[in-house]
Structure formats: C-alpha cells, structure tokens
Motif scaffolding. Structure first.
Motif, PDB file in Angstrom:
ATOM      1  N   GLU A   1      12.091  69.517  -2.990  1.00 30.52           N
ATOM      2  CA  GLU A   1      12.595  70.565  -3.379  1.00 30.52           C
ATOM      3  C   GLU A   1      14.132  70.339  -3.624  1.00 30.52           C
ATOM      4  N   PHE A   2      14.623  71.266  -4.463  1.00 29.18           N
ATOM      5  CA  PHE A   2      16.146  71.256  -4.627  1.00 29.18           C
ATOM      6  C   PHE A   2      16.779  72.024  -3.466  1.00 29.18           C
ATOM      7  N   PHE A   3      17.848  71.271  -3.063  1.00 30.04           N
ATOM      8  CA  PHE A   3      18.825  71.918  -2.019  1.00 30.04           C
ATOM      9  C   PHE A   3      20.337  72.092  -2.528  1.00 30.04           C
ATOM     10  N   GLN A   4      20.817  73.003  -2.269  1.00 30.17           N
ATOM     11  CA  GLN A   4      22.228  73.327  -2.657  1.00 30.17           C
ATOM     12  C   GLN A   4      23.267  72.603  -1.832  1.00 30.17           C
TER      13      GLN A   4
ATOM     14  N   GLN B   1      32.563  79.285 -10.862  1.00 28.30           N
ATOM     15  CA  GLN B   1      31.409  79.898 -10.843  1.00 28.30           C
ATOM     16  C   GLN B   1      30.150  78.785 -11.041  1.00 28.30           C
ATOM     17  N   ALA B   2      30.070  77.675 -10.085  1.00 33.58           N
ATOM     18  CA  ALA B   2      29.337  76.640 -10.113  1.00 33.58           C
ATOM     19  C   ALA B   2      28.575  76.274  -8.922  1.00 33.58           C
ATOM     20  N   TRP B   3      27.079  75.719  -9.271  1.00 32.90           N
ATOM     21  CA  TRP B   3      26.554  75.554  -8.282  1.00 32.90           C
ATOM     22  C   TRP B   3      25.807  74.241  -8.251  1.00 32.90           C
ATOM     23  N   PHE B   4      25.865  72.985  -7.249  1.00 36.09           N
ATOM     24  CA  PHE B   4      25.372  71.916  -7.457  1.00 36.09           C
ATOM     25  C   PHE B   4      24.057  71.860  -6.455  1.00 36.09           C
ATOM     26  N   SER B   5      22.951  71.035  -6.869  1.00 34.78           N
ATOM     27  CA  SER B   5      21.742  70.933  -5.925  1.00 34.78           C
ATOM     28  C   SER B   5      21.371  69.541  -6.045  1.00 34.78           C
ATOM     29  N   LEU B   6      20.973  69.022  -4.881  1.00 33.43           N
ATOM     30  CA  LEU B   6      20.180  67.615  -5.122  1.00 33.43           C
ATOM     31  C   LEU B   6      18.823  67.763  -4.621  1.00 33.43           C
ATOM     32  N   GLY B   7      17.953  66.751  -5.269  1.00 32.21           N
ATOM     33  CA  GLY B   7      16.341  66.830  -4.909  1.00 32.21           C
ATOM     34  C   GLY B   7      15.968  65.258  -4.722  1.00 32.21           C
ATOM     35  N   ASN B   8      15.412  65.089  -3.448  1.00 31.53           N
ATOM     36  CA  ASN B   8      14.816  64.030  -3.049  1.00 31.53           C
ATOM     37  C   ASN B   8      13.133  64.063  -3.088  1.00 31.53           C
ATOM     38  N   PHE B   9      12.709  63.511  -3.980  1.00 29.71           N
ATOM     39  CA  PHE B   9      11.169  63.736  -4.089  1.00 29.71           C
ATOM     40  C   PHE B   9      10.488  62.306  -3.715  1.00 29.71           C
ATOM     41  N   THR B  10       9.796  62.711  -2.580  1.00 29.15           N
ATOM     42  CA  THR B  10       8.812  61.503  -1.993  1.00 29.15           C
ATOM     43  C   THR B  10       7.400  61.505  -2.589  1.00 29.15           C
ATOM     44  N   ALA B  11       7.435  62.673  -3.378  1.00 23.48           N
ATOM     45  CA  ALA B  11       5.796  62.786  -3.938  1.00 23.48           C
ATOM     46  C   ALA B  11       5.973  63.320  -5.235  1.00 23.48           C
ATOM     47  N   ASN B  12       4.934  62.724  -6.132  1.00 22.29           N
ATOM     48  CA  ASN B  12       4.937  63.684  -7.523  1.00 22.29           C
ATOM     49  C   ASN B  12       4.892  64.982  -7.227  1.00 22.29           C
ATOM     50  N   THR B  13       5.951  65.759  -8.153  1.00 25.61           N
ATOM     51  CA  THR B  13       6.219  67.337  -7.811  1.00 25.61           C
ATOM     52  C   THR B  13       6.305  67.966  -9.106  1.00 25.61           C
TER      53      THR B  13
ATOM     54  N   GLY C   1      25.090  76.796 -17.975  1.00 22.56           N
ATOM     55  CA  GLY C   1      24.275  75.674 -18.438  1.00 22.56           C
ATOM     56  C   GLY C   1      23.986  74.768 -17.284  1.00 22.56           C
ATOM     57  N   LEU C   2      23.138  74.014 -17.491  1.00 26.25           N
ATOM     58  CA  LEU C   2      22.399  73.159 -16.269  1.00 26.25           C
ATOM     59  C   LEU C   2      22.580  71.797 -16.781  1.00 26.25           C
ATOM     60  N   TYR C   3      23.285  71.079 -15.955  1.00 26.24           N
ATOM     61  CA  TYR C   3      23.467  69.267 -16.321  1.00 26.24           C
ATOM     62  C   TYR C   3      22.478  68.695 -15.347  1.00 26.24           C
ATOM     63  N   VAL C   4      21.524  68.039 -15.795  1.00 25.45           N
ATOM     64  CA  VAL C   4      20.853  67.303 -14.774  1.00 25.45           C
ATOM     65  C   VAL C   4      21.023  65.726 -14.751  1.00 25.45           C
TER      66      VAL C   4
ATOM     67  N   GLN D   1      15.467  60.908  -7.501  1.00 24.93           N
ATOM     68  CA  GLN D   1      16.507  61.568  -6.886  1.00 24.93           C
ATOM     69  C   GLN D   1      17.171  62.226  -7.703  1.00 24.93           C
ATOM     70  N   LEU D   2      17.497  63.763  -7.994  1.00 22.73           N
ATOM     71  CA  LEU D   2      18.113  64.413  -9.044  1.00 22.73           C
ATOM     72  C   LEU D   2      19.379  65.046  -8.564  1.00 22.73           C
ATOM     73  N   LEU D   3      20.437  65.020  -9.372  1.00 25.66           N
ATOM     74  CA  LEU D   3      21.430  65.858  -9.290  1.00 25.66           C
ATOM     75  C   LEU D   3      21.535  66.900 -10.183  1.00 25.66           C
ATOM     76  N   LEU D   4      21.643  68.299  -9.791  1.00 28.82           N
ATOM     77  CA  LEU D   4      21.673  69.432 -10.797  1.00 28.82           C
ATOM     78  C   LEU D   4      23.070  70.106 -10.505  1.00 28.82           C
ATOM     79  N   MET D   5      23.764  70.201 -11.809  1.00 31.63           N
ATOM     80  CA  MET D   5      25.026  70.815 -11.807  1.00 31.63           C
ATOM     81  C   MET D   5      25.056  71.888 -12.839  1.00 31.63           C
ATOM     82  N   GLU D   6      25.101  73.326 -12.060  1.00 37.83           N
ATOM     83  CA  GLU D   6      25.216  74.238 -12.823  1.00 37.83           C
ATOM     84  C   GLU D   6      26.646  75.078 -13.136  1.00 37.83           C
ATOM     85  N   VAL D   7      27.080  75.057 -14.280  1.00 32.09           N
ATOM     86  CA  VAL D   7      28.595  75.314 -14.527  1.00 32.09           C
ATOM     87  C   VAL D   7      28.563  76.450 -15.799  1.00 32.09           C
ATOM     88  N   PRO D   8      29.605  77.347 -15.847  1.00 30.21           N
ATOM     89  CA  PRO D   8      29.765  77.945 -16.793  1.00 30.21           C
ATOM     90  C   PRO D   8      29.979  77.550 -18.275  1.00 30.21           C
ATOM     91  N   MET D   9      29.315  77.846 -19.318  1.00 28.93           N
ATOM     92  CA  MET D   9      29.610  77.103 -20.513  1.00 28.93           C
ATOM     93  C   MET D   9      30.666  77.631 -21.529  1.00 28.93           C
TER      94      MET D   9
END
Length: 238
Positions: A144-147, A163-175, A187-190, A227-235
C-alpha cells in the motif's frame, strides 16, 4: 481524466563520467519545450554518482529540493552549517528560499550511489532557508502507499512550502489499489522505480513516468516486486 506518458527511453540523458543522469524534465543541456515541468514538479533527475565523486558547492534559491537515495550514501554539506550523510531509507528536503549553497558527494570511494533529485516550485518566495532529513523506515507499509512528504510539519514525513504530497509504495505481491487526490486542482505524477504496473489503464515499467490530472482518484494494478513513487502537486502555478 487527462494523462501524459513519459517512457524511460525518452528522458534526457547526460553522462559526465562521474555522473550518469536521466532527466524526466528539461534540465541543464537537455531542453524539451513540451517537458519543462508537470505543474509544480520542475525537476525529476535519476542520478548515478561514481565512488568518491559528486557535486561541488553550488547555489540554489526559491525552490523546494527533495533527495531520495536509492542505493549507497550521499554526503551533504551546506551554507547553513549542516553536515549529514543521507542513506537508502531516508529522505532529505531543503527549502532554498532566499538562497543557499550546498555540495553532495558519494560518501563511498568504491561503490556507486543512486538517488533521485526532485525540485518543486514553492508556493511562496524568499522564505528562510531550512534543511531536514528523516528516516522513512518506520513509515513503510507493504502493498500500500505510505506518505513521505506533505505541506504540513505536523503531518507524516518531511514537509515543503507547497501543497504537495509524496508517497511510496513497495509491493511484494500482486495488488490492486487506488490513490485519492488531496485537492481537486492537483495532478499526480507516478514514477516507477522498479517493476511493472498498470496505472489508469496505462502499462508502465522501470523508470517510466505518467502524469494524471482532472481526476479525483487513480486505480493501480501493481505486479509483485514493484516500487512506485507518487508525487501529487498543484497543476496551476501562482
């Protein structure tokens, strides 16, 4: 929902011997007028630094600068008197504000270091420069994603003047999961650090990036070992 796809192979690339860098957005000698920024996200550099080398002292101002080590260790020094080593499992942030000087070197002589250098436009100019560094090991959650970054010093992770939020996700199983936007104007940049995922119906692999906006949530189908990095930022920039 609107999207823009940046495949890993289309990024700018500069190999200086000591530094091998891939630029998602225009940077230094790489310029693409269609890829200058994604909203408030200005720079996403994927850097590999040879042992015992690094960036000499140089200036920054009016930018929020985030460093995320992926392997190895980076030695940091700045004009505010900070001296630190940033390792995998940690995140560093600097608010350059009215101006700072800093240097970043690979702490190890015989091992390369890899890290992401990210710049975000601030929502105010000429703030007092500051530095922070935290471990995110205690924040990690599997599948799951964690901030790791937000606009508030009271929230989880480091904070920035935006007004930005970054999250990481480490996936050890198909999810299968989803991400809910914090703001209707975001906007969200993955960015795929490793592995494969289907994001908003688009297939992504190692180092691919996908920008998404005009949406309130995004659906993910993530493969094991991703492993994913999510970056939510103002457009919209003020």
């Amino acid at each position: 929902m609107k999207t823009i796809l940046h495949k890993a192979s289309t990024r700018g690339h500069a190999n200086h011997g000591w530094l091998d860098s891939h630029h998602t957005f225009s940077f230094a000698n790489y310029y693409n007028p269609e890829r200058v920024h994604f909203g408030a996200l200005r720079v996403l550099n994927d850097d590999t630094i040879a042992g015992g080398t690094g960036f000499g002292t140089h200036p920054h101002d009016n930018m929020e600068i985030i460093s995320i080590p992926l392997s190895g260790a980076i030695e940091h020094k700045d004009s505010m008197g900070n001296k630190a080593v940033i390792e995998t499992g940690e995140v560093q942030v600097m608010s350059a504000g009215t101006g700072i000087f800093h240097s970043e070197y690979n702490k190890n002589k015989d091992v390369t270091a890899k890290f992401l250098q990210i710049w975000v436009f601030p929502d105010r100019k000429n703030v007092t420069p500051r530095y922070d560094q935290i471990s995110i090991r205690d924040l990690e959650k599997e599948n799951e994603f964690f901030q790791i970054l937000s606009p508030s010093p009271e929230d989880q992770g480091v904070w920035v003047h935006q007004q930005a939020w970054f999250s990481l996700g480490n996936f050890t199983a198909n999810t299968e999961t989803s991400y809910q936007f914090h703001s209707g104007t975001s906007g969200l940049y993955v960015f795929v650090l490793k592995g494969k995922a289907e994001v908003a119906g688009t297939e992504l692999a190692d180092r691919d990036g996908l920008g998404i906006w005009d949406a309130s949530s995004v659906d993910f189908k993530v493969e094991e070992g991703t492993q994913l990095l999510l970056m939510e930022v103002p457009m919209n920039l003020n």
